[in-house]
Structures are given as C-alpha cells and as structure tokens.
Design an enzyme around this catalytic site. Sequence first.
Site, PDB file in Angstrom:
ATOM      1  N   ASP A   1       0.925  -1.219  -0.155  1.00 29.49           N
ATOM      2  CA  ASP A   1       0.134  -0.160   0.092  1.00 29.49           C
ATOM      3  C   ASP A   1       0.912   1.186   0.045  1.00 29.49           C
ATOM      4  OD1 ASP A   1      -2.168  -1.799   0.237  1.00 29.49           O
ATOM      5  OD2 ASP A   1      -2.249  -1.498   2.214  1.00 29.49           O
ATOM      6  N   ARG A   2      -0.003   2.320  -0.372  1.00 26.90           N
ATOM      7  CA  ARG A   2       1.003   3.602  -0.549  1.00 26.90           C
ATOM      8  C   ARG A   2       1.697   3.978   0.801  1.00 26.90           C
ATOM      9  NH1 ARG A   2      -0.213   9.281  -0.514  1.00 26.90           N
ATOM     10  NH2 ARG A   2      -2.514   9.043  -0.342  1.00 26.90           N
TER      11      ARG A   2
END
Length: 238
Positions: A101-102
Amino acid sequence: MKLDRFISNRTAHSRQAARLLIASGRVQVGGRVTHDPRHEVDQFVAISLDGQLLQAREAHFLMLHKPVGYLSATRDPQHPTVMELLPAALGEQLHIGGRLDRGSSGLLILTNDGLWSRRLTEPGIKLPKTYHVTTLRPISAETAERFAVGIYMTTEQLTTSPAQLQQLGPCEARLTIYEGRYHQIKRMFHAVGNQVAALHRESMGDIVLDQALLPGQYRALTAAEIASVDQPASASRS
C-alpha cells in the site's frame, strides 16, 4: 519455444532452413554454438545467427526499500510511484512482485521475469511474508490466538490461513502471513478491535530486506535469493 521455431519466427528462414543453419554451427545460444534445433529457448539468453543478435535481453531481479508515500504502480497521475525511484530505462522493463500500500514501507521485489514473479506471489505456494506492525492501541493477549486460527473475511467469505504473531511491545509486533489479500493485515487487526498505524514488510520467503538499503534505494538480488523462490522457504522468522 524450440530453437528452430525461434529462428524461423525471427528471420525469413523456414523452420527446415533454420534446422540446417543450426546444424551447420551458424547459431549461438548464450555465446556458444548450438547444434540442437530442439534446444529450448530461454527469454533471457542471447541468441545470434552469423554473429547478428536476434535476442539480447537481460533478466533483472531487484529488491527495493519502498518508502511511505509511493504507490506500487508503474504510473499514476496524482502520486509518485516506486518506478520513479529507478532509472527510467530500467523501470520500463519491470513489474512488481507483491505490492505494498502507499502508506506501507519495506521490501518490494521488481523483475522482468514473469514466470519467476508468479512463483513468488502464487497463492497456492503460501510463501511466508513477514511484517513489522505498529498499532494505534495495545495489542490484546488473544490477538495471537485469533490470528493463529485464522480471521474470517466477510468480503471473500473465507478464513485467512493461520498466521504467526510475535509481540515486540505494547503496540508493536512481527506478523507472518501466507497470503496477500486486499488490505489483509489492516483487516485482520480491525477484526480484533485494533488499527494499524504503520506497516513495514521485512521479508518474502527467504528474501530479507537488506538493512543497508535506505528508503528509496535498491539493489540486485543475489543468485541465492533468486534461487530461493524455487525452494521451500522458512515457515516463520524470529
């Protein structure tokens, strides 16, 4: 693909003519003359006919220390992507084996070998992936037990594979899972009444993030790290 078919596909020669070219020693595979028309062609080996390269592609296997804030994507109109951390000519060749994920950081694998990366991420292989997790609230005593038997995911209507949780502090733990479902770790902690504040991937199978790499830095995988994907990996890490 057999070598004679490869020569026929890449040149104006028929397959029968390609066999004659190979038999006469005019074809080199990986820098060596090959006389076998049924030789299996690897996509990353150099192949030449009369000294002219027909295929010259180098295999790339990289580990990247992904920083928080970067998307695991090739391009995005709004956010920086991990490919921007690589030279443009190199990044164009690669894809990501096991995204983050970011808001997560840690080990990210990039390669241009699709068969190898499929073995790295194939759900049926259940390759262990280990993360350092920081939570907003103290981790309850029963969390490890809940994770060990599996957490039911309502969206997929299935139970996660047993996971190992090693508590490192009131709000810190090392978690090893064997899947890679959408926001899996965040959803697992949500199921036990907690919330993930930070997530850092330490390893995938026997490939461990190099502690010498700063966020945003990368290096080539070693031969042993590449080969480990085809071998049974350690079930858990301390």
